[in-house]
Scaffold this motif. Sequence first.
Motif, PDB file in Angstrom:
ATOM      1  N   GLU A   1       0.677  -1.095  -0.092  1.00  0.00           N
ATOM      2  CA  GLU A   1       0.008   0.099  -0.119  1.00  0.00           C
ATOM      3  C   GLU A   1       0.810   1.216   0.028  1.00  0.00           C
ATOM      4  OE1 GLU A   1      -3.750   1.398   2.325  1.00  0.00           O
ATOM      5  OE2 GLU A   1      -2.423   0.593   3.340  1.00  0.00           O
ATOM      6  N   PHE A   2       0.687   1.865  -0.954  1.00  0.00           N
ATOM      7  CA  PHE A   2       1.747   3.121  -1.318  1.00  0.00           C
ATOM      8  C   PHE A   2       1.349   4.194  -0.547  1.00  0.00           C
ATOM      9  CE2 PHE A   2       4.085   6.143  -3.781  1.00  0.00           C
ATOM     10  CZ  PHE A   2       5.265   5.743  -3.363  1.00  0.00           C
ATOM     11  N   ILE A   3       0.238   4.943  -0.775  1.00  0.00           N
ATOM     12  CA  ILE A   3      -0.361   5.865   0.121  1.00  0.00           C
ATOM     13  C   ILE A   3      -1.709   5.547   0.535  1.00  0.00           C
ATOM     14  CG2 ILE A   3      -0.974   8.342   0.069  1.00  0.00           C
ATOM     15  CD1 ILE A   3       1.014   8.703  -2.554  1.00  0.00           C
ATOM     16  N   PRO A   4      -1.816   5.391   1.674  1.00  0.00           N
ATOM     17  CA  PRO A   4      -2.980   4.956   2.497  1.00  0.00           C
ATOM     18  C   PRO A   4      -3.924   6.024   2.462  1.00  0.00           C
ATOM     19  CG  PRO A   4      -1.527   5.060   4.276  1.00  0.00           C
ATOM     20  CD  PRO A   4      -0.728   5.423   2.975  1.00  0.00           C
ATOM     21  N   GLY A   5      -5.287   5.792   2.799  1.00  0.00           N
ATOM     22  CA  GLY A   5      -6.271   6.939   2.996  1.00  0.00           C
ATOM     23  C   GLY A   5      -7.498   6.439   2.640  1.00  0.00           C
ATOM     24  N   SER A   6      -8.230   7.289   3.186  1.00  0.00           N
ATOM     25  CA  SER A   6      -9.789   6.567   3.184  1.00  0.00           C
ATOM     26  C   SER A   6     -10.289   7.026   1.901  1.00  0.00           C
ATOM     27  CB  SER A   6     -10.504   7.135   4.311  1.00  0.00           C
ATOM     28  OG  SER A   6     -10.419   8.595   4.547  1.00  0.00           O
ATOM     29  N   ASP A   7      -9.939   8.196   1.460  1.00  0.00           N
ATOM     30  CA  ASP A   7     -10.481   8.710   0.354  1.00  0.00           C
ATOM     31  C   ASP A   7      -9.581   8.425  -1.098  1.00  0.00           C
ATOM     32  OD1 ASP A   7     -12.696   9.943   1.545  1.00  0.00           O
ATOM     33  OD2 ASP A   7     -11.695  11.942   1.816  1.00  0.00           O
ATOM     34  N   LEU A   8      -8.356   8.618  -0.687  1.00  0.00           N
ATOM     35  CA  LEU A   8      -7.422   8.283  -1.715  1.00  0.00           C
ATOM     36  C   LEU A   8      -6.557   7.439  -1.122  1.00  0.00           C
ATOM     37  CD1 LEU A   8      -5.792   8.888  -4.235  1.00  0.00           C
ATOM     38  CD2 LEU A   8      -4.435  10.627  -2.914  1.00  0.00           C
ATOM     39  N   SER A   9      -6.513   6.143  -1.767  1.00  0.00           N
ATOM     40  CA  SER A   9      -5.514   5.170  -1.341  1.00  0.00           C
ATOM     41  C   SER A   9      -4.808   4.896  -2.736  1.00  0.00           C
ATOM     42  CB  SER A   9      -6.021   4.078  -0.609  1.00  0.00           C
ATOM     43  OG  SER A   9      -6.459   3.056  -1.353  1.00  0.00           O
TER      44      SER A   9
ATOM     45  N   GLY B   1      -4.040  15.165 -12.108  1.00  0.00           N
ATOM     46  CA  GLY B   1      -5.011  16.187 -11.345  1.00  0.00           C
ATOM     47  C   GLY B   1      -6.529  15.934 -11.669  1.00  0.00           C
ATOM     48  N   MET B   2      -6.761  16.330 -13.085  1.00  0.00           N
ATOM     49  CA  MET B   2      -7.830  16.102 -13.750  1.00  0.00           C
ATOM     50  C   MET B   2      -8.635  14.710 -13.444  1.00  0.00           C
ATOM     51  SD  MET B   2      -7.127  18.247 -17.022  1.00  0.00           S
ATOM     52  CE  MET B   2      -8.835  18.410 -17.643  1.00  0.00           C
ATOM     53  N   ILE B   3      -7.863  13.678 -13.682  1.00  0.00           N
ATOM     54  CA  ILE B   3      -8.493  12.380 -13.315  1.00  0.00           C
ATOM     55  C   ILE B   3      -8.688  12.148 -11.931  1.00  0.00           C
ATOM     56  CG2 ILE B   3      -7.742   9.833 -13.376  1.00  0.00           C
ATOM     57  CD1 ILE B   3      -6.061  10.415 -15.807  1.00  0.00           C
ATOM     58  N   PHE B   4      -7.983  12.698 -10.999  1.00  0.00           N
ATOM     59  CA  PHE B   4      -8.013  12.465  -9.544  1.00  0.00           C
ATOM     60  C   PHE B   4      -9.349  13.306  -9.181  1.00  0.00           C
ATOM     61  CE2 PHE B   4      -7.480  14.049  -5.184  1.00  0.00           C
ATOM     62  CZ  PHE B   4      -7.551  12.833  -4.733  1.00  0.00           C
ATOM     63  N   ALA B   5      -9.506  14.439  -9.664  1.00  0.00           N
ATOM     64  CA  ALA B   5     -10.925  15.400  -9.399  1.00  0.00           C
ATOM     65  C   ALA B   5     -11.917  14.796 -10.082  1.00  0.00           C
ATOM     66  CB  ALA B   5     -10.495  16.807 -10.056  1.00  0.00           C
ATOM     67  N   ALA B   6     -11.837  14.251 -11.168  1.00  0.00           N
ATOM     68  CA  ALA B   6     -12.969  13.627 -11.834  1.00  0.00           C
ATOM     69  C   ALA B   6     -13.461  12.402 -11.132  1.00  0.00           C
ATOM     70  CB  ALA B   6     -12.844  13.444 -13.328  1.00  0.00           C
ATOM     71  N   PHE B   7     -12.644  11.439 -10.891  1.00  0.00           N
ATOM     72  CA  PHE B   7     -12.809  10.174 -10.488  1.00  0.00           C
ATOM     73  C   PHE B   7     -12.523   9.915  -9.177  1.00  0.00           C
ATOM     74  CE2 PHE B   7     -11.807   9.944 -14.917  1.00  0.00           C
ATOM     75  CZ  PHE B   7     -13.305   9.838 -15.496  1.00  0.00           C
ATOM     76  N   GLY B   8     -11.749  10.604  -8.403  1.00  0.00           N
ATOM     77  CA  GLY B   8     -11.169  10.467  -7.002  1.00  0.00           C
ATOM     78  C   GLY B   8     -10.327   9.296  -7.009  1.00  0.00           C
ATOM     79  N   SER B   9      -9.559   8.962  -7.904  1.00  0.00           N
ATOM     80  CA  SER B   9      -8.604   7.761  -8.049  1.00  0.00           C
ATOM     81  C   SER B   9      -7.791   7.880  -9.114  1.00  0.00           C
ATOM     82  CB  SER B   9      -9.464   6.361  -7.859  1.00  0.00           C
ATOM     83  OG  SER B   9      -8.467   5.467  -8.159  1.00  0.00           O
ATOM     84  N   LEU B  10      -6.764   7.159  -8.809  1.00  0.00           N
ATOM     85  CA  LEU B  10      -5.676   7.263 -10.010  1.00  0.00           C
ATOM     86  C   LEU B  10      -5.631   5.732 -10.709  1.00  0.00           C
ATOM     87  CD1 LEU B  10      -2.985   9.874  -8.791  1.00  0.00           C
ATOM     88  CD2 LEU B  10      -4.701  10.227 -10.822  1.00  0.00           C
ATOM     89  N   ASP B  11      -6.234   5.005  -9.965  1.00  0.00           N
ATOM     90  CA  ASP B  11      -6.088   3.670 -10.416  1.00  0.00           C
ATOM     91  C   ASP B  11      -6.742   3.232 -11.654  1.00  0.00           C
ATOM     92  OD1 ASP B  11      -4.950   2.568  -8.387  1.00  0.00           O
ATOM     93  OD2 ASP B  11      -6.434   1.366  -7.465  1.00  0.00           O
ATOM     94  N   PHE B  12      -6.046   2.478 -12.515  1.00  0.00           N
ATOM     95  CA  PHE B  12      -6.599   2.213 -14.136  1.00  0.00           C
ATOM     96  C   PHE B  12      -7.998   1.734 -13.908  1.00  0.00           C
ATOM     97  CE2 PHE B  12      -2.212   1.660 -16.014  1.00  0.00           C
ATOM     98  CZ  PHE B  12      -1.965   3.092 -16.029  1.00  0.00           C
ATOM     99  N   ALA B  13      -8.048   0.612 -12.969  1.00  0.00           N
ATOM    100  CA  ALA B  13      -9.142  -0.061 -12.655  1.00  0.00           C
ATOM    101  C   ALA B  13     -10.254   0.863 -12.340  1.00  0.00           C
ATOM    102  CB  ALA B  13      -9.245  -1.148 -11.771  1.00  0.00           C
ATOM    103  N   THR B  14     -10.237   1.582 -11.417  1.00  0.00           N
ATOM    104  CA  THR B  14     -11.242   2.454 -10.973  1.00  0.00           C
ATOM    105  C   THR B  14     -11.727   3.623 -12.010  1.00  0.00           C
ATOM    106  OG1 THR B  14     -10.094   2.429  -9.022  1.00  0.00           O
ATOM    107  CG2 THR B  14     -12.065   3.841  -8.830  1.00  0.00           C
TER     108      THR B  14
END
Lengths: 267, 626, 526, 99
Positions: B68-76, B188-201
């Motif tokens: 787990e690289f960056i843990p977090g409830s909203d953004l892990s 940044g835009m991806i994160f803002a739009a989807f709340g994640s940077l994972d490909f899957a999500t």
Amino acid sequence: MVNEVLFWTVALLTVIPSLALIFAKRPVHIAMSIVLVMVGLAAAYVGMGAPFLGMVQIVVYTGAVMMMFLFVLMLVGVDNAEDLRETIKGQKWIAFAAAGGLAILLIAVIGDATIEPRTGDVVGNPEEIAMVLFSEYVLVMEVLGFLLITAAVGALVLTHVPRLTPRRTQVELQAARVAAGADPVNKPMPGVYARHNALDVPALDPEGNPIEDSVSRVLEVRHQTQDGAEFRAQLEDTDNPDHEARPHGAPSRDSDTRNTREGEEPK
Amino acid sequence: MQSLIWLAIAIPLASAAFLLLAGKRADAWGHWVGVVASSAAFLVGAGALLEMLGQDAANRATTVTLWEFIPGSDLSVSAGLLLDPLSITFVMLITFVGTLIHLYSVAYMEHDVARRRFFAYLNLFIAAMLLLVLADSYLLLFFGWEGVGLASYLLIGFWNFKDEYATAANKAFVVNRIGDIGLIIAMGMIFAAFGSLDFATVFAQAPEASTATLTGIGLALLLAACGKSAQFPLQSWLGDAMAGPTPVSALIHAATMVTAGVYLIVRSAPIYNGAPDAQLVVAVVGAITLLLGAFIGMAKDDIKKALAASTMSQIGYMMLAAGLGPIGYAFAIFHLVTHGFFKAGMFLGAGSVMHAMNDTVNMRRFGALRGVMVITWVTFGLGWLAILGVPPFSGYWSKDKIIEAAFVGEGWQPWVLGGAALVGAGMTAFYMSRLFFMTFHGKARWEDDMHPHESSALMTVPMMILAVGSAFLGLFLATGDKFTHFLEPVTGHAEHHDPVISIPVIIGLTLALVAVGTVLAWMRYGRADVPVEAPAGSLGTITARNDFFQDSVNRAVFQRPGQHLTRTLVYADATIVDGAVNKQARGWARLGEASRKLQTGQARSYAATMLVGVIVIALIIVVGGL
Amino acid sequence: MNFVTPEIAWAPLTPILIVLGTAAVAILIEAFIKSPATRRTVQLTVTIGALLVALGFVIVQWVGLDGSAGDVVMTGKITVDAQSLAWQAMLLVFGILGALLFAARTSDGEDAFTPLGSVPPGSTKERLARRAGLKVTEVFPLLLFAVGGMMLFTCITDLIFLFVALELFSLPLYIMVALARRRRLLSQEAALKYFLLGAFSSAIYLFGAALVYGATTQIDLESIGIAIDFIPNRDGMLLAGAVMVVAGLMFKIGAAPFHSWVPDVYQGAPTPVTAFMGAATKAAATAALVRVMYLAFYPLEWELSWMFWAVAITSMIIGTLAALVQTDIKRMLAYSAVAHAGFILVAFAGLTPEALVALPFYLLTYGLATIGAFAIITQVRERAEDGGIGAEAVRLGQWAGLGKRSPFLAGAMALFLLSFAGIPLTAGFIGKFEVFSAAIAGGAWPLVLVAVIASMVAAFFYVRLIVLMFFTDAPEGADEAIAVETETLTRVVIGITAAAIVILGILPSGVLNIFESAAHLLVSAG
Amino acid sequence: MTAMSFVYLAAILFAIGAAAVLLRRNAIVAFMGVELMLNAANLALVAFAHMYAELDGQIMAFFVLVVAAAEVVVGLAIIIALFRARQTISLDEPAELKG
């Protein structure tokens, strides 16, 4: 207690002297003006139900802090009138604009405030203050103690010069002097046995030879000494009181007269 | 083996660290450590591929979560690797070609005192590139992205004792930074739009996102891709990057790193699928670059720069394909793989020629090398046939598909894009043949002290292997659309559309243009004498020689501010840094100087700054708040 | 009125009491141990020991929290919650590293401090003091006072108590700044500027606090927040007061336009002091700003966001641009500190819960890299004319070719610079990532964009130094002119910080998890 | 007339003190300006305390007083040290750190 008389007295007593900070030239004058300001503030405190604070203000500010300022001013010895011409380009303009702007801004926001004063007469006498200080604010008091230690240590670190060389006793000083080849006894004073006892005339030893060392070195460097040999000649030639061949630069007769000791007849 | 895929990254990385830290003791054998590390990565990848082939097509994507690289409830963010047909393709390409180039470098860099360091950087590059393609999130991909940038920077500037090389390295750095900004903005835009940077999500949610958002992200990603893949208008650095050692050009600037942009776009397919406008821009950028690159390639006399221009042009084809959407993704990757083989092979061939010719790169000084360097001639020749798109060599299978796909669509698009692809094929034939004939045929125009000879086996064997790939890989993968089906789980299934012109006509036209281009080149550069000095040339030639004055344009448009920085970076020696920074201040630096002036050293001015700051802020807030 | 014995839960204050108490005892050590050499050893041992024990207690307390929010030590005055424990631990670590640097000596046996602070630089008396082997060992207790004050600063919930703690950690710093062994004229100049501007900003803070008190009749942060919530229309006095309070704290963070002291003081101060101050002051001030914003001024978030945006952008621009043209390495890092202050303020956008994780982490990574980088600066020295070790070589040009002479130092420096620049796989990247995502969560899109561009531009001057160290040959005679020190204590500090930067860059989850569970401010009233 | 007028007075004194810091080259005088600013804050605190019939404002003023005294000690010590080295207490003179 807050009445117009008090307010205007305090206002005049604080604003006018504090302007010295901007316009007065001598730091000492400024410091004294600030003392006045502090007294004025103390009066205001007393008038607003804070007699203890008023006293502390007088003791701490006028008595200690401002005196320390004065003390340092004396210590550094720079009570010269300060040249108030501005050296940084535009600084004066900026400063007045900023200070004016600040005053206007603050007055505007204070005027804008909606404050509902509460009734009640709370007087901060020592007892009341002590109650609060040592209950609610006791932790702050303790931290203040650490703050004061820091300040004291800091002042010492920055200003206290310890003795860097061991103190030398008289015995050591004397031994050092002899070791350096100095005469163990006093040197003759200038003018001893000479015709004149002026400071610029070398002493004569018992044989009548001049002792050049007896004249201050400062005079020697400035070439303001008299020639000892000449006075020796005069010693031998006492029959001729009006010896005219005074060396150039020697004191005039008048000054001789003034400098001769009492009871000694000037020739 | 799939769960051990992290080893493919860890081994080269460890080897790089070892080589950098080992010191002089390892000078004698350090390069073999590099070779072994790269081969080991290849074996891990091959194992994973075999295992994957044994699975159902639908279950071929595996995510290996490392930690787990960056843990977090909203953004892990977890450090995870995504192994699917797309990434394994890249893994195989990178490790296989990479290993061959490692081998080749053992001989090529034999006399370089810093050979151990060179291999450390190569290993570092391999590790970073694998991280880029195996990452399961944009964040991790970004790590690899920066890593390959760094390795490329180190390798281009490897011979940094020459000023121009260091300049080239810095130019690459600057342009890549511009691309990186694109990637960061996209993240940044991806994160803002989807709340994640994972490909899957992200990809799961992408279909629901608004077109505007997806277009914005797509364009930002394109900016990133343009920087990394030397696409218009950020193409200028690639030619200069040829200053690096030739194996580097083969590995980084032909086969792998420069194709990362194509990877990024294909990987982001779900985003582009929802943003037709962004797709169109990708295709147009690809079309422009493929023509631009080909045009530049026609005029360059420097063999490596001509090859670089060709790379640019070929990546333009891939971008064009990637911009066509699902029908193009697989072909983009297909062409990327075949191109990786034949272009790397040709670069190694060029290196072999340079080796023989005392590092001369001017093709006007070559000629008639066929006789003395038979193996190089044959291997290079196979690559040449492949890039021309002559059937049955590799390039034909991949490029032709792109041209066909470019003709699919409605309105003006198929005509313009398809036309560009078609014309590009002809131009490619001309400039590649020109290069080939100038180098290997015609009369010998060597300088007197040249004694060309064939290179050693360590160099020729990798060339031969790559030549075999150039010849047959395309045929192998294209038979029964093996490769396209293999990639289908990732790129999606594309309905068959008929191009606006019938397929046989397209093939015929393409081959005809290729033939015309080749014949023209033969007439001018094979049969006729080639002047040793370059003729003055027409306006077009001059423009092309100067890379369309790209540098001037760049400078005027957006490099001017950065130029001073570059210069400072390059000539960062004592005198300049201490003295001339003040004098040479331009652009940013001038602003810096201005802000420096605020720092007058006067405590009273400082107090004034603070007070004015407080007053202004308070004023704005109070007035605004009332 | 009867005297009510105050109820104070002392236990949570243990670490702070240990630090401050040891500081007071250490002053006595000054008085009783005459030999400077012995005194140095004793002071160093006592200082490090106290900091370690305090750190141990912080950890014990952390474990003891076991998920609970923390303790109210004294209502309205101090609360020791998980968030403040995290900051305290960080400050203690900075303090330990700082103390090690304070004690480090060159191969000539000289530490970074003047033998006697009270005599003029270059005077006969100074020479005598040096020959007598005097040492200003008071710096150790002063360091303890500073650390203690900062630790208090992170858990106080009262505007006036904050002011006292602010002075408690500022005064020792003012003094220590003036005590450089080399270039002491500059050091005194820096101290004077720092002091004057610091006092000026405290006055601004204080007047602001007075206005806030006037507007809300409250002085403890929580009650202020509640009171503001009840004020229907925000009156100007409250806003002006809030701006002034926040400006006072931003001064300590070093954000523009309250940054002017930063370059001068960072450059003039003895480098170990710069290292400690650069890391710890920023952290403590940020912690206090967090508390002030989240507890007291959160209802003013919209109004004050103007200020945060303006100050953050100004800081990033000024810091980055000015750093580009610096030729003095300490000054360059100082301007980069200003830019970092901007990044820190970016996280305050929207006052999101994410920022409570992002800020401690960012400050931790930034602080470690700062201490490491300045520690390296102490190791690259000019050679004096007599062949001894001279002042630090701070001109950028003097660092050319350091990579060849000392790969360890140059490599570590490169690592710290990359971390400052926020390059992936260093701790700085994760820090920036966290901060930016907090800001995005707070809806501050454009701000993040500016921050990203600023960090891109900033990468240039960091890389410039790396290029200089590794890819530029040292000028003729540099080997003789520059001495590279190999001091053990300093190397330990560099090693620890470098390792931490790498570990936090690759495996940040452990520390992030800790901060995650510390991301709540204890609200006693709610 | 309420104690509010004293708050206005405090604002004016605060501004005068700030002006002194910006205008005066003599470090000691500039420093007195800072002291005046602190005292202005105190006046405001006491005035508010009077209006709200509380002691807290007074207590705060008391603390400020003590802190200011400590600050003065350190500040003057720095000024003396600087004077010993440079024979001047002008704020403009030491301006080698800049840029």
